[in-house]
Every structure is written in structure tokens, then in C-alpha cells.
Design a protein around this motif. Sequence first.
Motif, short mmCIF file in Angstrom:
data_model
loop_
_atom_site.label_atom_id
_atom_site.label_comp_id
_atom_site.label_asym_id
_atom_site.label_seq_id
_atom_site.Cartn_x
_atom_site.Cartn_y
_atom_site.Cartn_z
N ILE A 3 1.26 6.77 8.06
CA ILE A 3 1.55 7.02 6.71
C ILE A 3 1.74 5.55 5.86
O ILE A 3 2.30 5.17 5.95
N PRO A 4 0.61 5.54 4.85
CA PRO A 4 0.75 4.12 4.18
C PRO A 4 2.17 3.94 3.59
O PRO A 4 2.59 2.33 4.18
N GLU A 5 2.95 4.40 3.68
CA GLU A 5 4.56 3.94 2.98
C GLU A 5 5.50 3.43 4.29
O GLU A 5 5.62 2.86 4.22
N ASN A 6 4.94 3.85 5.41
CA ASN A 6 5.60 3.66 6.75
C ASN A 6 4.69 2.17 7.49
O ASN A 6 5.36 1.20 7.40
N LEU A 7 3.62 2.21 7.09
CA LEU A 7 2.94 0.67 7.03
C LEU A 7 3.29 -0.53 6.72
O LEU A 7 3.88 -1.41 6.68
N GLU A 8 3.77 -0.05 4.92
CA GLU A 8 3.99 -1.14 4.44
C GLU A 8 4.90 -1.65 4.80
O GLU A 8 5.67 -2.67 5.20
N LYS A 9 6.44 -0.96 4.90
CA LYS A 9 7.82 -1.22 5.57
C LYS A 9 7.62 -2.01 7.10
O LYS A 9 8.76 -2.80 7.53
N ILE A 10 6.71 -1.22 7.69
CA ILE A 10 6.97 -2.33 9.10
C ILE A 10 6.25 -3.68 8.49
O ILE A 10 6.68 -4.63 9.27
#
Length: 247
Positions: free
Chosen positions: A176-183
Motif C-alpha cells: 500500500i502506498p501509505e505503508n511504503l511512505e512510512k517505511i
Amino acid sequence: GDGVEEAFYTTDRVLTVSFHKFGEYFPGTGDVKDVGANAGKYYSVNFPLKDGIDDASYASIFKPVIGQIMQMYQPGAIVLQCGADSLCGDRLGCFNLTIRGHAECVRFVLQQKVPTLILGGGGYTIRNVSRCWTYESAVVLNEEISDDLPYNDYYEYYGPDYKLHYAPSGMENLNIPENLEKIKSKVFEHLRQLQPAPNVTMPAAPPPAAADEEDEDEDDPDVRVSQRGGDERQEHGAEFYSGRPGE
């Protein structure tokens, strides 16, 4: 990946970075919190991923992270391992990258204008591994090659289309894009702790020894000294002056 990271886990002389499947998957290492130890703390960069990542999602993390590493660490050389098990259709891999998307990462690294050694790696659907490395060799050489495969002894392996490139599968992208951004934000937080790559201090070379003026007068540099003549010139350490035998 994990073996190379382990080899340099406690030193700041090499920074390792890995984008990989994580969670219930061999070898089970590579959490974003695995950052190195001792002098190597923050010099191991791990970006854990889930199944199905595609070209767009991969580029959205690969380019910013590599770009930040180049800016912060400023390496003098790069070793890039182009494992092909991240391609769609791999027998063991679980990503959904196309050959063009995979090669775009190679192209981006080469754009950094740093001496780069490019290696192979994983990949378990052999016909796709050969496709990938053929195309990436062309990228390295800045050559355009046809999508139509030339006839060869293994031509039937590439049917039914006999093309260099093939379409990605319809597998779901669980990244999910939001999870990629968090990482990515967490990785950037770690990278802010970096110092540039340490340099090896090279001692200054000593000046050449001054030639003995008397020897320069006596010896013709174009005349080869015989073994016997060289032996006669050896003097005992107790001699008080330079002289020739019998003088």
C-alpha cells in the motif's frame, strides 16, 4: 543480500542497501530496524516489501532511497546486484516487476556517474533471467535492441511470442502506498545519521635519496658492472674510508 550485509554489519567502510520480500520468507532477515552495529550502525539499509510490488511502486522507493544514499554517504564505487527473482513470473519470487522496470533501476544507478560493478544474482525462471540480463547489458552499453528474439538453439524456450519483453501478471500489489511512505520515512531518518564514506589516508611518499656525487663521477650509467666488480666494492663495516682493494 543477507550474507553481504552480515560481512559489513559492523563497519562504516561499506554501506549495504537491500529491497526485498520480508515476513515468513527465507532467510527471514532484513527488517527496517536492522541498521548495523558498532561502527556500522546505520550503514545497513533494509527496505522490507510485501508480495506483488510493481514497476511504479518499486521506482517510488528505489530512486529516492538510492538518491539519498548518494547524497549522504557519497560512495566512491557501487556494486549493484541485479537479481532477477524480483521479475514477474519467477518460480520462487513473489514480485511483479517487468524487465523494463527492473532495468530502470540499473539505469538510475548508472546516472549517478560513480564507478559501478554490475553482478547477476537470483532468478529461477531461466528464460526470463536471460531476457533480463540481455536487456540490462544493452542498458549498460547504451544500446537499443529489438524486442524480437533472434533464432538460436534455445529459441523454443521463448514461445509462444518469442519476444524479449513480456507482460506482468495480474497479481495483487500488497504494498500500500501509505505503508511504503512510512517505511521510506523511517529509512530517511536512519540515513540522516550517516557520515560520508571514510577515506584511506595515504602517507606521502619520501623524496628520492640524493645520489652520491663521487659515485656519479666514477660510474658510467651505461656500463654494466660485473659480478666480480660488484663484489670488490663491498667494504667491511669497520673501514674508516672509501678505497679500493690494495690501496
